[in-house]
Design a protein around this motif. Structure first.
Motif, PDB file in Angstrom:
ATOM      1  N   TRP A 157       0.840  -1.198   0.000  1.00 18.29           N
ATOM      2  CA  TRP A 157       0.000   0.000   0.000  1.00 18.29           C
ATOM      3  C   TRP A 157       0.875   1.247   0.000  1.00 18.29           C
ATOM      4  CZ3 TRP A 157      -5.449   0.259   0.417  1.00 18.29           C
ATOM      5  CH2 TRP A 157      -6.106  -0.950   0.672  1.00 18.29           C
ATOM      6  N   SER A 158       0.404   2.302  -0.674  1.00 16.05           N
ATOM      7  CA  SER A 158       1.069   3.596  -0.556  1.00 16.05           C
ATOM      8  C   SER A 158       0.751   4.180   0.815  1.00 16.05           C
ATOM      9  CB  SER A 158       0.595   4.546  -1.660  1.00 16.05           C
ATOM     10  OG  SER A 158      -0.800   4.788  -1.535  1.00 16.05           O
ATOM     11  N   PRO A 159       1.634   5.021   1.368  1.00 17.65           N
ATOM     12  CA  PRO A 159       1.392   5.584   2.696  1.00 17.65           C
ATOM     13  C   PRO A 159       0.090   6.364   2.816  1.00 17.65           C
ATOM     14  CG  PRO A 159       3.693   5.852   2.103  1.00 17.65           C
ATOM     15  CD  PRO A 159       2.986   5.346   0.878  1.00 17.65           C
ATOM     16  N   ASP A 160      -0.374   6.986   1.707  1.00 21.23           N
ATOM     17  CA  ASP A 160      -1.637   7.725   1.775  1.00 21.23           C
ATOM     18  C   ASP A 160      -2.850   6.838   1.540  1.00 21.23           C
ATOM     19  OD1 ASP A 160      -1.561   7.218  -0.951  1.00 21.23           O
ATOM     20  OD2 ASP A 160      -1.245   9.304  -1.539  1.00 21.23           O
ATOM     21  N   GLY A 161      -2.627   5.544   1.284  1.00 17.20           N
ATOM     22  CA  GLY A 161      -3.728   4.604   1.126  1.00 17.20           C
ATOM     23  C   GLY A 161      -4.460   4.685  -0.190  1.00 17.20           C
ATOM     24  N   ARG A 162      -3.975   5.468  -1.131  1.00 16.07           N
ATOM     25  CA  ARG A 162      -4.689   5.645  -2.387  1.00 16.07           C
ATOM     26  C   ARG A 162      -4.332   4.617  -3.445  1.00 16.07           C
ATOM     27  NH1 ARG A 162      -4.339  12.230  -3.360  1.00 16.07           N
ATOM     28  NH2 ARG A 162      -5.434  12.855  -1.435  1.00 16.07           N
ATOM     29  N   VAL A 163      -3.167   4.012  -3.306  1.00 18.76           N
ATOM     30  CA  VAL A 163      -2.654   3.144  -4.373  1.00 18.76           C
ATOM     31  C   VAL A 163      -2.178   1.824  -3.779  1.00 18.76           C
ATOM     32  CG1 VAL A 163      -0.779   2.885  -6.061  1.00 18.76           C
ATOM     33  CG2 VAL A 163      -1.994   5.053  -5.878  1.00 18.76           C
TER      34      VAL A 163
END
Length: 703
Positions: A314-320
């Motif tokens: 997961w990306s740290p911002d949760g978008r990807v």
């Protein structure tokens, strides 16, 4: 002082002001080179001889080395113009004569038109001198302010768009020192979780090194899939692929209802879990198992082809969400949209996988390498993708390789503070050993060279082998002397076999990273390898000569399941061996009567009697490999690497296998992890692992 102005390319040469400008910016040039450039520009297109140049530059000077001075001046002119002496744009050298300007030169007198205020229309009112000065002063101030503002904005824009220093590895610290093959699976703030390969129980070690311990018994039968970003919760996989979590490793287990997965990963906030199903679909659920949503459907991406996603991140911002599949990295949004491959513009042979973001999201750390063939695992280095963005800066799409050298890296995971990368560092090397029946010991053979796939010539005087991990096929005398290199990259030969007359060597290899294995032959005296069956592009492997040298049996897969086929070297006819569907790795017996093989349909060692055309299973057992015939065709030797590891032999008539070599505690290595062969006296040959395989902490510097 006014003088001609010469304009060519992006340059403006003012002979009166004695100044050279490039795109409007003044360029520093020494006096003599500038005088020479003015001379050449004034004679555009004409040859200016070296004697003319010497007279022009040093006519009144004495004791001057004009030849050296001219060469120096020309070199400095080319440097300031950015001119290539081999492919010049501006200054051409006429060897032994002189020089001329190549490009078109525009000439002007350099004067700027003068505006006569007396020519103004009398109807325009004339300002009083004081008021005029005030207005001029205000206008000048406005112009200066606007200029400073524009320059400031340009500088700020250029600063914000400047290339940032790339990350780099500044230090390597070895954490473990046992050298055993490992696979890193997860980390938290203080511990690394891994297992020894082949798969075993899960172990842990401090991030600073020290004692290796087994994980608590309560979770020993579970595979660690990942650790939550805050380091408090682990994702575990049960024996039936069910997914569980626990508060701390060794604590109480809680099943995530309805989730069965091959891989799983927490989102950065710990609220979601992404996982891969046994069918290859990718889902997202809340950490309690509710609200399942499919993100990637195998039926959509690969309805009939191979598709096995792994290494979710997961990306740290949760978008990807990014994941690996067949040595490629894919990306999809956390809602299931915009599925695409990263690095799609790179060559097909470039491999990249096992990616993880640094916690601040500035870099995506992953493994990269060049695939050298379908049969060989890629040797990886650690790379990074710069994800730093700004108002005027886009994230870079160019990979940054962080490591290089002989160490191969696996399972790279950034630390939680982003200052280190934990990874398994492997330096592959093997030691060739042979079983000594007198001492019952495995002893170095051919001085313990790192080589596998040994094959002896029919007369036993020569041998062929493939070096590990380089993948080069060599021919040598039986004592290892007189080496001749037979192949080169990108071919990585496997299973070399001598023809019965000793003139040729047959082997399998992939011509490039994206092609399937094919059969090749090369002269035992050296030369260029060539395709054995160029008209057949289906998968071909493990070729074995008939004793008369007229036919070759091999396993093949063009459409559907694999099968054994026989190629007639005279007629070029290919026929399928009846009853061989699902079989591979065929071996023709020295007496020509039998063909032994392995099977994907059942566990064991099937043998075909070519006189009766019937198959029989001489050994029913899982986990066997590398079948090899004894010289007298009475026995088959096989390698068994599971519960009771060893080299066994079994009669072609069947019966209880006899263990010839006890391999308990033996560490294998090789292209596929292990290998076994026989010498002319049926003594087993093996490749012992003497490389290094340990956990490392790599210090990551980024500014």
């Amino acid at each position: 002082m006014a003088g001609p102005v010469y304009e060519f390319g992006e340059f403006r040469l003012d002979s009166g002001q004695f100044e050279l400008l490039r795109n409007g910016q003044s360029t520093r040039v020494e006096r003599k080179p500038l005088e020479l450039l003015i001379l050449l520009a004034s004679r555009q297109g004409q040859l200016v001889t070296r004697s003319e140049i010497a007279k022009h530059l040093w006519d009144s000077e004495v004791f001057v080395d004009t030849e050296h001075g001219i060469n120096t001046a020309i070199r400095k002119i080319r440097k300031v113009l950015g001119d290539d002496p081999d492919e010049p744009r501006f200054v051409q050298t006429v060897t032994g004569k002189g020089y001329r300007i190549l490009c078109a030169v525009e000439v002007s007198n350099g004067q700027i038109g003068v505006h006569d205020p007396n020519l103004l229309d009398d109807r325009v009112p004339k300002l009083q001198p004081v008021e005029s000065r005030r207005r001029s002063k205000r206008l000048l101030s406005a112009i200066v302010f606007a200029t400073v503002l524009v320059i400031g904005l340009i500088c700020a824009f250029l600063y914000l768009r400047r290339p940032l220093p790339p990350p780099r590895i500044t230090e390597y610290n070895q954490i473990t020192h046992d050298g055993r093959p490992k696979r890193l699976i997860a980390i938290d703030d203080s511990r690394l979780y891994f297992y020894f390969s082949p798969a075993s129980d899960n172990f842990e070690v401090s991030v600073s090194g020290g004692e290796i311990t087994q994980m608590p018994s309560e979770v020993r039968d579970y595979n660690v899939l990942g650790i939550s970003p805050d380091g408090t919760t682990a994702l575990l996989q049960g024996p039936d692929m069910s997914v569980w979590s626990d508060g701390v490793l060794g604590g109480s287990l809680r099943r995530i209802n309805g989730v069965f997965a091959t891989y799983a990963a927490y989102s950065a906030d710990g609220k979601y879990v992404a996982y891969v199903t046994r069918d290859g679909d990718i889902y997202r659920v809340r950490s309690d198992g509710t609200e399942p949503q499919m993100l990637v459907s195998r039926r959509t991406v690969a309805p009939s082809g191979e598709w096995s996603p792994y290494a979710l991140a997961w990306s740290p911002d949760g978008r990807v969400l990014r994941f690996s599949e067949l040595n490629k990295i894919w990306e999809v949004s956390s809602t299931g949209s915009n599925l695409h491959r990263l690095f799609s513009g790179l060559a097909a042979s470039n491999a990249h996988c096992f990616g993880h973001w640094t916690p601040d999201g500035r870099f995506f750390i992953y493994l990269s390498g060049i695939q050298r063939g379908s049969a060989i695992g890629t040797f990886y280095q650690i790379s990074a993708l710069d994800e730093r963005r700004g108002p005027f800066r886009q994230a870079s799409s160019e990979p940054i390789q962080l490591t290089s050298g002989p160490i191969r890296w696996y399972g790279a995971i950034p630390s939680r503070d982003g200052t280190r990368i934990f990874a398994v560092g492997v330096t592959p090397r093997g030691e060739l050993v042979r079983f000594d029946s007198a001492s019952r010991q495995l002893r170095p053979f051919l001085d313990g060279i790192s080589a596998e796939f040994l094959s002896f010539s029919p007369d036993g005087k020569s041998l062929a082998y493939v070096t590990f991990p380089e993948g080069i096929l060599w021919k040598a005398n039986a004592d290892g002397s007189g080496r001749i290199q037979l192949t080169d990259l990108p071919l990585y030969p496997t299973g070399p076999r001598w023809s019965p007359d000793g003139n040729q060597i047959l082997f399998s290899a992939s011509p490039d990273a994206q092609s399937t294995d094919l059969l090749y032959v090369v002269s035992s005296r050296g030369g260029e390898p060539h395709r054995l069956i160029p008209e057949d592009n289906g998968k071909q492997g493990d070729g074995s000569w008939s004793p008369d040298g007229r036919r070759i049996v091999f396993h093949s897969q063009s459409n559907g399941e694999a099968a054994l086929r026989i190629f007639d070297l005279h007629s070029h006819r290919i026929t399928e061996v009846p009853g061989s569907i699902g079989m591979y790795s065929p071996r023709w017996s020295p007496d020509g009567r039998f063909i032994a093989a392995l099977s994907t349909r059942f566990s064991g060692l099937p043998v075909c009697d070519l006189e009766t055309h019937r198959w029989s299973t001489v050994l029913s057992h899982e986990g066997i490999g590398f079948p090899s015939w004894s010289r007298d065709s009475r026995y088959l030797y096989i390698l068994y690497a599971d519960q009771q590891p060893g080299v066994y032999r079994v009669s072609v008539k069947g019966g209880v296998p006899e263990r010839v070599v006890d391999l308990k505690g033996f560490h294998h290595t090789g292209l596929v992890g292990l290998w076994m062969g026989l010498d002319p006296n049926d003594a087993p040959l093996l490749l012992r692992d003497v490389g290094t395989d340990d956990l490392y902490a790599l210090t990551l510097e980024n500014k």
